[in-house]
Design an enzyme around this catalytic site. Structure first.
Site, PDB file in Angstrom:
ATOM      1  N   GLY A 265       0.816  -1.206   0.000  1.00 39.79           N
ATOM      2  CA  GLY A 265       0.000   0.000   0.000  1.00 39.79           C
ATOM      3  C   GLY A 265       0.845   1.250   0.000  1.00 39.79           C
ATOM      4  N   PRO A 266       0.220   2.393  -0.248  1.00 39.24           N
ATOM      5  CG  PRO A 266      -1.247   3.904  -1.212  1.00 39.24           C
ATOM      6  CD  PRO A 266      -1.205   2.564  -0.556  1.00 39.24           C
ATOM      7  N   PRO A 267       2.529   4.861   1.178  1.00 37.29           N
ATOM      8  CG  PRO A 267       4.497   5.998   0.660  1.00 37.29           C
ATOM      9  CD  PRO A 267       3.222   5.511   0.044  1.00 37.29           C
TER      10      PRO A 267
ATOM     11  CB  THR B 268       4.783  -0.169  10.191  1.00 41.62           C
ATOM     12  OG1 THR B 268       5.546  -0.080   8.982  1.00 41.62           O
ATOM     13  CG2 THR B 268       5.702  -0.552  11.333  1.00 41.62           C
TER      14      THR B 268
ATOM     15  CD  GLU C  18      -7.128  31.662  -6.285  1.00 44.97           C
ATOM     16  OE1 GLU C  18      -7.906  30.677  -6.245  1.00 44.97           O
ATOM     17  OE2 GLU C  18      -5.948  31.587  -6.680  1.00 44.97           O
TER      18      GLU C  18
ATOM     19  CG  ASP D 154      -4.474  27.829 -12.719  1.00 42.56           C
ATOM     20  OD1 ASP D 154      -4.301  27.065 -11.746  1.00 42.56           O
ATOM     21  OD2 ASP D 154      -4.755  29.033 -12.603  1.00 42.56           O
TER      22      ASP D 154
END
Length: 652
Positions: free
Chosen positions: A220-222, A227, A443, A518
């Site tokens: 799996g991802p970190p 653990t 924005e 963008d």
């Protein structure tokens, strides 16, 4: 030997060394002076006309006043002539050799009333020389060995045992972690619970002919809790648990890695049944024969030994190997085959329910107000791992402590989420009024299009306060987790991404460098639509990107990354430009038709700097208008959206 006894032993050795050195110094105080036998006789029986060197010492101290005779050597002490009148004169040690024919020596000594003693040459030398000097050497060697061993033990290593495993065995940890402390990965927990049940009651499985998996690989991802799951297994299993990192096997010494693997599995067999956990196994289990340095190295020897230990001629009954990695794609196929790592458990990013459960686990020890809504925080953190959520709760607690609050409120959690997602606010960062105006309209363009378009996520917040490396931000939060995204969604995402560019162009007539990111984002989406997702009618459902996995040096080097001709490359570029241009035209039309709302939002941003979702909806959808975002119609009147065909199935 405990620490106090070691300290006492150390002090005693130092004291013994100091005493021996002092003893030798005292015995050898002053250098021994070699004199002639005639000078000795002249001091014993002075000859007229010849001045003696001094006077033989006949004081009250036995240490000085005896003449020592050893075969043909005489040793003793005398007071030099120039110090005869001094009461504090210190005797000088002398040595001389007796003439072999002098038979009157003893008579002369007796006549001069000088005390003397005779001994053999060997007598006393063993204890004085061997007993002091050699004993001193032995003690110094022992002291050096003691200091060296103490230093080695304090650093956690073992002298002359490089090939020993560095695995740490856990039986009954004081801070016990169980599956109750793990949330957001229920399927992974179920897989591991089965292994624990086998260790506790193996007869139940043997009776039906079942064989427990030899190895379990957590992938799996970190930050997803691999653990932590292993630590929970250690807390639940009730059997010896050996933990080691993959990098602990490989050292600068050749053969050390393979030796440590053998030693690790030997320990496991002696403590069977047990669990061996190898964290970050990709450090030692990478694909063999791949790399710029050739096919044989220390890592390969270590991996070969691990393959043999896990499933070789000797069976490891009762020894279960667990491992964790986020790079399963680079592991050797022989390591992943059934019989070694029989079971691969995917520990993926948690969904909204899993995120809420993780937040509950990490907030147990954090005092919070009763109106806290962890569900809203979970909804607003898509893509967060368990580690990210733990950090979010901790940041919220730190913010509350900074404000001298006794409990964490929703405000701190919201602020902590924004800080983790977008970076801390930089309120002291100076921006001119002109630049602030450009940022506000930029924005506002993102926000107005994100609110008006039907397939975008709701805008949660708009701000022109710099955060991290961004000068302004428009934050959108999904209502729910999505796993399948249609073409219409991506087209609207391109329009929203280009919203700042469109807004600057509409308001000021020119654009700025603030739109660079963008444009890059919109270009990436459009290129993936054409090359990977088959969303282009002209180019069809063909993958033009090839394998997009991470490059593994050696295995992938030299492979061509281009899977199409120059003719198709030009067609791809043209199609990408057409998609972006079509989205730009639609965005310009929307901003032009809603110019008053666009202006109102920009001015509100200049006045307040931050606009919430509720304030945004008040501006975009006034009371006399529909109070919610326009939803797509259930029936499809046209199969085209801005000149690009959309899939009708996603419009229903």
């Amino acid at each position: 030997m405990n620490k106090n006894l070691k300290n006492v032993f150390f002090v005693l050795i130092i004291m013994m060394v100091v005493l021996i050195i002092a003893y030798n110094y005292e015995n050898n105080a002053g250098a021994t002076k070699d004199i002639s036998y005639s000078d000795f006789l002249n001091m014993l029986e002075p000859v007229e006309g010849k001045k003696p060197l001094g006077k033989l010492y006949k004081g009250n101290v036995d240490k000085y006043n005896k003449i020592q005779i050893e075969k043909d050597v005489i040793e003793g002490f005398y007071i030099p002539s120039e110090y005869l009148e001094s009461k504090t004169a210190k005797p000088v040690k002398f040595r001389t050799t007796v003439a072999p024919l002098d038979k009157d020596l003893i008579a002369s000594l007796r006549k001069a009333n000088v005390s003397f003693d005779a001994r053999s040459a060997e007598e006393g030398k063993f204890w004085s020389v061997i007993g002091s000097n050699i004993l001193l050497i032995v003690i110094l060697i022992g002291l050096f060995w003691f200091i060296m061993m103490r230093q080695i033990q304090s650093t956690g290593n073992k002298a002359f045992s490089f090939g020993k495993s560095k695995a740490k065995m856990t039986m009954d940890p004081k801070v016990k972690i169980t599956f109750e402390d793990v949330a957001g990965c229920e399927e992974a927990k179920e897989e591991l619970v089965e292994i624990i049940e086998f260790l506790k009651d193996p007869k139940k499985f043997h009776a039906i002919g079942a064989r427990i998996p030899t190895g379990v690989l957590l992938v799996g991802p970190p930050g997803t809790g691999k653990t932590l799951l292993a630590r929970a297994v250690a807390g639940e299993a009730g059997v010896p648990f050996f933990s080691i990192s993959g990098s602990d096997f490989v050292e600068m010494f050749v053969g050390v890695g393979a030796s440590r693997v053998r030693d690790l599995f030997d320990q496991g067999k002696k403590n069977s049944p047990c669990i061996i956990f190898i964290d970050e196994i990709d450090a030692v289990g990478r694909l063999r024969g791949a790399g710029l340095g050739g096919g044989h190295d220390e890592r390969e020897q270590t991996l070969n030994q691990m393959l043999v230990e896990m499933d070789g001629f000797e069976k490891n009954e009762g020894v279960i190997v667990m491992a964790a990695t986020n790079r399963a794609d680079v592991l050797d196929p022989a390591l992943l085959r059934p019989g070694r790592f029989d079971r691969q458990v995917m520990v993926d990013l948690p969904d909204i329910k899993g995120r809420e459960e993780i937040l509950k686990v990490h907030s147990r020890k954090v005092p919070m107000t009763s109106d806290i809504s962890l569900h809203s925080i979970a909804r607003g953190t898509p893509g967060f791992t368990g580690a990210d959520l733990a950090n979010l709760i901790n940041e919220g607690a730190l913010l509350a402590a900074r404000k001298n609050k006794k409990r964490v409120t929703q405000e701190e959690l919201e602020e902590a989420r924004d800080k983790v997602m977008m970076g801390p606010e930089r309120k002291s960062f100076f921006i001119s009024e002109k630049e602030k105006e450009v940022i506000a309209y930029h924005e506002a363009g993102h926000a107005i299009l994100g609110t008006l378009l039907p397939y975008t996520e709701p805008v949660h917040k708009v701000t022109i306060i710099p955060r991290g490396r961004a000068l302004g931000l428009t934050q959108s939060l999904p209502k729910e987790d999505k796993h399948i995204l249609p073409k219409t969604y991506w087209l609207d995402q391109i329009i929203v991404a280009m919203g700042g560019f469109i807004a600057e162009e509409f308001k000021f007539g020119v654009t700025s460098t603030g739109s660079s990111n963008d444009i890059q984002q919109a270009s990436n989406i459009a290129r993936k639509m054409v090359c990977e997702w088959g969303m282009s009618e002209k180019l069809g459902t063909v993958n033009y990107s090839g394998d997009q996995t991470n490059v593994f040096i050696g295995r992938d080097m030299g492979h061509s990354s281009k899977y199409y001709s120059e003719e198709f490359a030009a067609m791809i570029d043209k199609e990408v430009r057409e998609i972006i241009q079509t989205c730009l035209n639609k965005g310009r039309d929307l901003v032009r038709k809603n110019a008053s709302k666009f202006e109102g939002l920009a001015k509100a941003l200049l006045a307040k700097e931050t606009i919430s979702h509720e304030e945004l909806m008040t501006i975009v959808h006034p009371a006399n208008e529909e109070g919610a975002k326009k939803k797509p119609e259930k029936t499809v009147k046209s199969k085209k959206q801005n000149g690009i065909k959309a899939n009708p199935a996603y419009n229903e």
